[in-house]
Design a protein around this motif. Structure first.
Motif, PDB file in Angstrom:
ATOM      1  N   ALA A 137       1.230  -5.283  -1.088  1.00  0.00           N
ATOM      2  CA  ALA A 137       0.875  -4.249  -2.078  1.00  0.00           C
ATOM      3  C   ALA A 137       0.381  -2.989  -1.374  1.00  0.00           C
ATOM      4  O   ALA A 137      -0.198  -3.066  -0.291  1.00  0.00           O
ATOM      5  CB  ALA A 137      -0.216  -4.767  -3.010  1.00  0.00           C
ATOM      6  N   THR A 138       0.621  -1.843  -1.980  1.00  0.00           N
ATOM      7  CA  THR A 138       0.060  -0.592  -1.451  1.00  0.00           C
ATOM      8  C   THR A 138      -1.366  -0.435  -1.976  1.00  0.00           C
ATOM      9  O   THR A 138      -1.764  -1.127  -2.930  1.00  0.00           O
ATOM     10  CB  THR A 138       0.884   0.618  -1.933  1.00  0.00           C
ATOM     11  OG1 THR A 138       0.856   0.599  -3.366  1.00  0.00           O
ATOM     12  CG2 THR A 138       2.307   0.573  -1.427  1.00  0.00           C
TER      13      THR A 138
ATOM     14  N   GLU B 235       1.585  -0.318   3.178  1.00  0.00           N
ATOM     15  CA  GLU B 235       1.132  -1.601   2.633  1.00  0.00           C
ATOM     16  C   GLU B 235      -0.237  -1.966   3.198  1.00  0.00           C
ATOM     17  O   GLU B 235      -0.574  -1.592   4.320  1.00  0.00           O
ATOM     18  CB  GLU B 235       2.143  -2.696   2.998  1.00  0.00           C
ATOM     19  CG  GLU B 235       3.507  -2.450   2.364  1.00  0.00           C
ATOM     20  CD  GLU B 235       4.562  -3.454   2.856  1.00  0.00           C
ATOM     21  OE1 GLU B 235       4.268  -4.213   3.816  1.00  0.00           O
ATOM     22  OE2 GLU B 235       5.652  -3.470   2.267  1.00  0.00           O
ATOM     23  N   LEU B 236      -0.963  -2.763   2.431  1.00  0.00           N
ATOM     24  CA  LEU B 236      -2.303  -3.177   2.878  1.00  0.00           C
ATOM     25  C   LEU B 236      -2.213  -3.919   4.216  1.00  0.00           C
ATOM     26  O   LEU B 236      -3.096  -3.819   5.066  1.00  0.00           O
ATOM     27  CB  LEU B 236      -2.961  -4.089   1.844  1.00  0.00           C
ATOM     28  CG  LEU B 236      -3.333  -3.465   0.489  1.00  0.00           C
ATOM     29  CD1 LEU B 236      -4.042  -4.515  -0.370  1.00  0.00           C
ATOM     30  CD2 LEU B 236      -4.218  -2.247   0.646  1.00  0.00           C
ATOM     31  N   ALA B 237      -1.106  -4.666   4.389  1.00  0.00           N
ATOM     32  CA  ALA B 237      -0.933  -5.457   5.618  1.00  0.00           C
ATOM     33  C   ALA B 237      -1.034  -4.585   6.862  1.00  0.00           C
ATOM     34  O   ALA B 237      -1.458  -5.050   7.926  1.00  0.00           O
ATOM     35  CB  ALA B 237       0.415  -6.166   5.580  1.00  0.00           C
TER      36      ALA B 237
ATOM     37  N   THR C 180      -2.883  -1.554  -5.632  1.00  0.00           N
ATOM     38  CA  THR C 180      -4.100  -2.380  -5.676  1.00  0.00           C
ATOM     39  C   THR C 180      -5.154  -1.709  -6.551  1.00  0.00           C
ATOM     40  O   THR C 180      -5.781  -2.344  -7.400  1.00  0.00           O
ATOM     41  CB  THR C 180      -4.646  -2.588  -4.247  1.00  0.00           C
ATOM     42  OG1 THR C 180      -3.574  -3.085  -3.442  1.00  0.00           O
ATOM     43  CG2 THR C 180      -5.797  -3.565  -4.244  1.00  0.00           C
ATOM     44  N   LEU C 181      -5.329  -0.395  -6.346  1.00  0.00           N
ATOM     45  CA  LEU C 181      -6.334   0.340  -7.147  1.00  0.00           C
ATOM     46  C   LEU C 181      -5.958   0.338  -8.621  1.00  0.00           C
ATOM     47  O   LEU C 181      -6.825   0.280  -9.499  1.00  0.00           O
ATOM     48  CB  LEU C 181      -6.478   1.777  -6.648  1.00  0.00           C
ATOM     49  CG  LEU C 181      -7.090   1.966  -5.259  1.00  0.00           C
ATOM     50  CD1 LEU C 181      -7.269   3.451  -4.947  1.00  0.00           C
ATOM     51  CD2 LEU C 181      -8.436   1.265  -5.166  1.00  0.00           C
TER      52      LEU C 181
ATOM     53  N   ALA D  70      -5.961   5.930 -10.093  1.00  0.00           N
ATOM     54  CA  ALA D  70      -5.641   5.138  -8.897  1.00  0.00           C
ATOM     55  C   ALA D  70      -4.763   5.959  -7.955  1.00  0.00           C
ATOM     56  O   ALA D  70      -4.985   5.981  -6.737  1.00  0.00           O
ATOM     57  CB  ALA D  70      -4.923   3.849  -9.316  1.00  0.00           C
ATOM     58  N   GLU D  71      -3.786   6.669  -8.526  1.00  0.00           N
ATOM     59  CA  GLU D  71      -2.871   7.470  -7.709  1.00  0.00           C
ATOM     60  C   GLU D  71      -3.633   8.576  -6.972  1.00  0.00           C
ATOM     61  O   GLU D  71      -3.482   8.775  -5.768  1.00  0.00           O
ATOM     62  CB  GLU D  71      -1.797   8.076  -8.623  1.00  0.00           C
ATOM     63  CG  GLU D  71      -0.770   8.882  -7.880  1.00  0.00           C
ATOM     64  CD  GLU D  71       0.269   9.488  -8.815  1.00  0.00           C
ATOM     65  OE1 GLU D  71       0.185   9.265 -10.047  1.00  0.00           O
ATOM     66  OE2 GLU D  71       1.150  10.192  -8.297  1.00  0.00           O
TER      67      GLU D  71
END
Ligand code: FDA
Length: 394
Positions: free
Chosen positions: A278-279, A305-307, A283-284, A293-294
């Motif tokens: 997920a970005t 990505e969070l990764a 997520t937000l 969130a944007e």
């Protein structure tokens, strides 16, 4: 006009309460207002349903140069006392949230009740009358009302503060108080939307977006903190959480917003473990309205990505989301302020009777005094309690 036991200037919440109680104690009262009808702010309050008190009332929910001043009056005329009065008139009410009590029907019922309370005693109400002069000869006050004199040994200042001037609100109370040697704590708009400029101007594009937040103001994000809704507007920030902190805010200071209240510490790291693909934006968006969130994700500047985000970066992003700093460039001013903070200095008044210590027979009650409540029925409770306290001494 004639001679009275007391003249009360201002037939708003505090003046009406004071007149009714004093009248029922047998005092001959003249209640004067320059507006064409009494209790105009009551009528528009609470979206027309009047949030007439708060069950959580304590003096700690009021701002004043002397935070203990309001205690005596608030303890002697409580929210339960006002509810008992409302019940005696058969006015139906409900608790909306956070102890805030509203009429089921209309704020008109509260004004009608206060007028009936006045009618139980020798209270004369004069509306649409300008007070053109006030003099004191040491024993009696002489008030010129549209050029006609009325006298009384007691004079109560209940003309409120300058919030919403288009409704007839004025700084008259301060001018009069100063003439009698009372000090005035610098008035400023309170419970008022804050405006954003500079870099924060981009947030104005979110106009209409609301979120559940904790808003903080005060030294290093300490001081006052309120968990309620914040609303972005075309000029900046509003909504209950923002109105609450606005009363504490001073020019040049920052306010801090926690956009993810209630989420455990390390929330973003946990999200990364659960949804590494997920970005940040996505997520937000699970916690906040999409557009907000944007904007926040854009500002945080981690598009991937969070990764691909190191734990340290995630922790920094989360820390910012929990204490997002805005430095408002102003407020929407008295034109939009629900109340005025500051006012007649409490140091010159008796906390028991609201009487001026240095001028025998002079009293000040309600919003005119340097006592300002939180949002949610506190300001009316102060008006009732201070009006009641003064009435015991008239
Ligand atoms: P208030 O302003 O009620 O009365 C002062 C009176 O003096 C007015 O009638 C005015 O016409 C008169 N006056 C002024 N200058 C004069 C002069 N020179 N000569 C003669 N008369 C003069 N609070 C709350 O607890 N719950 C709520 O739901 C709301 N909602 C709300 C909505 C909006 C839009 C506003 C603007 C405010 C509220 N408030 C509120 C705040 C609340 O209305 C306020 O705190 C009280 O009305 C204060 O009562 P006072 O009697 O002190 O002043």
């Amino acid at each position: 006009m004639a001679d009275y036991d007391a003249i009360i200037l201002g037939a708003g919440a505090a003046g009406l309460m004071c007149a009714g109680v004093a009248g029922q104690r047998g005092r001959k009262v003249l209640l004067v207002d320059h507006a064409d009808q009494v209790g105009k702010k009551i009528l528009i309050s609470g979206g027309g349903r009047c949030n007439f008190t708060n069950t959580g009332t304590t003096h700690e929910r009021f701002l004043s140069a002397n935070p203990h001043f309001a205690r005596s009056a608030l303890d002697r005329y409580t929210a339960a006392d006002f509810v008992a009065l409302v019940d005696a008139y058969g006015i139906a009410w409900h608790e909306k949230t956070l102890g805030q009590l509203f009429c089921d029907g209309s704020a008109r019922q509260i004004v009608a009740m206060l007028l009936e309370e006045c009618a139980k005693g020798p209270v004369t109400i004069a509306t649409g009358r300008a007070v053109t002069d006030v003099a004191h000869d040491g024993t009696a006050f002489r008030v010129a009302i549209d050029g006609v004199a009325a006298t009384a040994p007691r004079l109560v200042i209940a003309t409120g503060g300058p919030s919403i001037p288009k409704m007839g609100a004025t700084g008259f109370a301060y001018d009069l108080a100063r003439r009698f040697g009372l000090k005035v704590v610098e008035p400023h708009p309170a419970l008022v939307p804050l405006t954003l400029g500079g870099e924060d101007v981009l947030f104005r594009e979110l106009s209409g977006v609301a979120a559940d937040v904790v808003a903080r103001c005060g030294p290093k994000g300490g001081g006052a903190a309120f968990r309620e809704a914040a609303l972005f507007t075309h000029r900046g920030l509003s909504g209950p959480a923002i109105l609450q902190v606005s009363s504490y805010w001073r020019h040049g200071e920052a306010i801090g917003i926690d956009f993810v209240p209630g989420r455990d510490s390390g929330w973003l790291a946990a999200e990364k473990r659960g949804s590494p693909r997920a970005t940040l934006r996505r997520t937000l968006a699970r916690a906040l309205p999409d557009r907000l969130a944007e904007t926040l994700a854009d500002r945080l500047g981690h598009p991937g990505e969070l990764a691909n985000l190191a734990e340290r970066k995630l922790a920094e992003a989360e820390a910012r989301l929990r204490d997002w700093r805005f430095v408002p460039n102003g407020t929407e001013g008295f034109a939009k302020a629900e109340v005025t903070a500051g006012g007649i200095a409490t140091a010159g008044l008796s906390q028991k009777t609201m009487a001026a210590k240095a001028v025998f027979g002079l009293y000040a009650i309600g919003e005119a005094v340097d006592v300002t409540g939180w949002l949610g029925g506190y300001n009316f409770q102060w008006a009732w309690a201070s009006g009641w306290a003064a009435a015991q001494d008239l």
